[in-house]
Design a protein around this motif. Structure first.
Motif, PDB file in Angstrom:
ATOM      1  N   ASP A  50      -0.213  -8.200 -26.204  1.00  0.00           N
ATOM      2  CA  ASP A  50       0.924  -7.308 -26.448  1.00  0.00           C
ATOM      3  C   ASP A  50       1.286  -6.668 -25.116  1.00  0.00           C
ATOM      4  OD1 ASP A  50       2.175  -4.634 -26.934  1.00  0.00           O
ATOM      5  OD2 ASP A  50       1.948  -5.200 -29.033  1.00  0.00           O
ATOM      6  N   LEU A  52       4.052  -4.509 -22.857  1.00  0.00           N
ATOM      7  CA  LEU A  52       5.218  -3.630 -22.852  1.00  0.00           C
ATOM      8  C   LEU A  52       5.760  -3.530 -21.428  1.00  0.00           C
ATOM      9  CD1 LEU A  52       7.016  -1.544 -24.424  1.00  0.00           C
ATOM     10  CD2 LEU A  52       5.466   0.214 -23.547  1.00  0.00           C
ATOM     11  N   HIS A  98       7.456  -6.704 -25.290  1.00  0.00           N
ATOM     12  CA  HIS A  98       8.349  -5.635 -25.728  1.00  0.00           C
ATOM     13  C   HIS A  98       8.898  -4.939 -24.498  1.00  0.00           C
ATOM     14  CE1 HIS A  98       6.317  -5.882 -29.686  1.00  0.00           C
ATOM     15  NE2 HIS A  98       5.258  -6.105 -28.938  1.00  0.00           N
ATOM     16  N   HIS A 118       4.650   3.319 -27.982  1.00  0.00           N
ATOM     17  CA  HIS A 118       4.183   1.965 -28.319  1.00  0.00           C
ATOM     18  C   HIS A 118       2.661   1.892 -28.433  1.00  0.00           C
ATOM     19  CE1 HIS A 118       4.672  -2.396 -28.497  1.00  0.00           C
ATOM     20  NE2 HIS A 118       3.655  -2.503 -27.668  1.00  0.00           N
TER      21      HIS A 118
END
Ligand code: G1P
Length: 292
Positions: A50, A52, A98, A118
């Motif tokens: 993940d 960001l 993201h 987040h």
């Protein structure tokens, strides 16, 4: 378990103008991959799925790079260009990417604070700065994550530089730590003069941080350069209880300036299985010619 990475990519890239007028600095290619791809690949190897991006105006090419591109995929499939197709497709599978906007360039600490929507306060995360590329064959980020999971403390990557360069970095005051190459850090200073620097061990662009850093960042006033400094927030935590430093023992390419960028290009090209041998043969010949 650490699963999330935060990549501050909002900078203007002024050192590379005019190349960075319309193209984000992070998209400048080292051989055939944009610099930011090396970073996202490093995240994926360390199990951070993940990612960001903390972005700003003009950076959407980075998001596009990690997205699917079905028209291109269809064209490559039709032409039977399987290798290129796999390379393009695999990119979109590397991680869930993201993005959030920084809005105003108020410093690295401020950029990291943008991740607070987040990453939750009870989650740990990694921060990777795009100018530092670590040898893709070395599991250095994994070691940092392991140290964080073992100690529960923030972990930063450290490297020795000559004294006349300390003013460019965050500098750590250290004591030996639990393992070889590991340190306990009691004090950090952002970009001190050579006289004020507690050592010549500087912070390289890798951090593994607890989500509690967000509250500290919210209370951190602007520091060096009138910017909210991540180093200052880490200093607040280190003053309570030492944080962990790990000496970067892998090769590191500093792509933050022109000379470093060219050196990184040469080294990464030389290390490649496909073009490396031919490139080195050519380079040796060319250097001999220059000297002759
Ligand atoms: C940032 C940090 C600094 C660190 C450096 C590593 O500085 O503030 O502590 O040593 O990254 O590259 P910047 O290079 O963004 O000025």
């Amino acid at each position: 378990m650490v699963r999330k990475a935060v990549l501050p990519v909002a900078g203007l890239g002024t050192r590379f103008l005019p190349a960075t007028k319309a193209v984000p600095k992070e998209m400048m290619p080292l051989v055939d991959r944009p610099a930011i791809q090396y970073i996202v690949e490093e995240c994926a190897r360390a199990g951070l799925d993940d990612v960001l991006l903390v972005t700003s105006t003009g950076k959407s090419a980075i998001e596009d790079h990690f997205d699917r591109r079905v028209d291109l995929e269809a064209a490559l499939a039709e032409k039977g260009k399987d290798e290129e197709l796999a390379a393009v497709r695999d990119l979109a599978e590397l991680a869930q990417v993201h993005s959030v906007r920084q809005g105003e360039p108020l410093g690295l600490g401020h950029a990291v604070l943008m991740a607070a929507g987040h990453v939750t306060a009870d989650e740990s995360f990694a921060v990777l700065l795009g100018d530092d590329i670590v040898d893709p064959d070395e599991p250095f980020l994994e070691r940092m994550i392991e140290a964080h999971e073992r100690t529960g403390r923030p972990v930063v990557a450290l490297m020795e530089v000559p004294h006349d360069q300390v003013h460019l970095y965050g500098v750590a005051d250290v004591e030996p730590g639990e393992a070889d190459g590991e340190f306990r850090i009691r004090r950090l200073v952002e970009k001190p003069s050579a006289d004020e620097a507690p050592s010549n061990l500087i912070i390289v662009g890798r951090y593994v941080l607890p989500g509690t850093i967000f509250d500290v960042l919210r209370d951190t006033p602007p520091g060096r350069g009138d910017e909210i400094q991540l180093t200052d927030a880490l200093q607040t935590l280190a003053a309570d209880e030492p944080i962990v430093g790990i000496r970067l023992d892998a090769e590191r390419y500093d792509t933050g300036d022109k000379l470093g960028f060219v050196k990184a290009t040469v080294q990464l090209a030389a290390a490649r299985d496909d073009i490396g041998p031919d490139f080195l043969t050519w380079l040796r010949g060319w250097l001999a010619e220059q000297q002759g």
